[in-house]
Design a protein around this motif. Structure first.
Motif, short mmCIF file in Angstrom:
data_model
loop_
_atom_site.label_atom_id
_atom_site.label_comp_id
_atom_site.label_asym_id
_atom_site.label_seq_id
_atom_site.Cartn_x
_atom_site.Cartn_y
_atom_site.Cartn_z
N VAL A 63 0.81 -1.22 0.00
CA VAL A 63 0.00 0.00 0.00
C VAL A 63 0.84 1.27 0.00
CG1 VAL A 63 -1.83 -1.24 1.22
CG2 VAL A 63 -0.26 0.23 2.50
N PHE A 67 -1.77 4.58 0.17
CA PHE A 67 -2.54 4.79 1.40
C PHE A 67 -1.77 5.75 2.32
CE2 PHE A 67 -4.92 0.43 1.62
CZ PHE A 67 -5.37 0.62 0.32
N MET A 82 -7.28 6.00 1.44
CA MET A 82 -6.92 4.97 0.47
C MET A 82 -7.17 5.49 -0.94
SD MET A 82 -8.41 1.58 2.40
CE MET A 82 -10.12 2.07 2.18
N LEU A 85 -7.25 2.61 -5.49
CA LEU A 85 -7.64 1.31 -4.97
C LEU A 85 -7.65 0.25 -6.07
CD1 LEU A 85 -10.30 2.51 -2.45
CD2 LEU A 85 -8.43 0.97 -1.89
N ASP A 89 -7.24 -4.94 -2.90
CA ASP A 89 -7.45 -4.25 -1.63
C ASP A 89 -8.78 -4.64 -0.98
OD1 ASP A 89 -6.07 -1.35 -3.20
OD2 ASP A 89 -5.07 -2.67 -1.76
#
Length: 122
Positions: A63, A67, A82, A85, A89
């Motif tokens: 991530v 993120f 986030m 995406l 995820d």
């Protein structure tokens, strides 16, 4: 009692964004680390991101760059922004916190939220 309540999950298209929130409530003296974990069907729960009281973050490699974890100590609330995406995820996201509270006596425990579903269709 101390509770963690998550919000902000949902269904989002690939490339989209969501912001998760985790509000801690109860007789809280201090919150040490706050973190987000996720668990997809058939998989073990894994750490996504964690942040210290002072704001130092740590991210899973999967991530990083997408993120962002943050916290508002005055509100006893943590966040996970986030972006970009991906279908991978998709999971139930759980908030986790290391909290000093006073429930009868002063004690330090770790707590989990109830989880919030994030779905990114392929």
């Amino acid at each position: 009692q101390v509770q963690l309540v998550e919000s902000g999950g949902g269904l989002v298209q690939p490339g989209g964004s969501l912001r998760l929130s985790c509000a801690a409530s109860g007789s809280i003296f201090h919150i040490y680390s706050m973190g987000w974990y996720r668990q997809a069907p058939g998989n073990q729960r894994e750490l996504v991101a964690q942040i210290t009281t002072g704001g130092s973050p740590n991210y899973a490699d999967s991530v990083k760059g997408r993120f962002t974890i943050s916290r508002d100590n005055a509100k006893n609330t943590g966040y996970l922004q986030m972006n970009s995406l991906k279908p991978e995820d998709t999971a139930v996201y759980y908030c986790h916190a290391d909290i000093v509270s006073k429930i009868g006596s002063i004690r330090r425990d770790t707590y989990w939220g109830q989880g919030t579903q994030v779905t990114v269709p392929s």
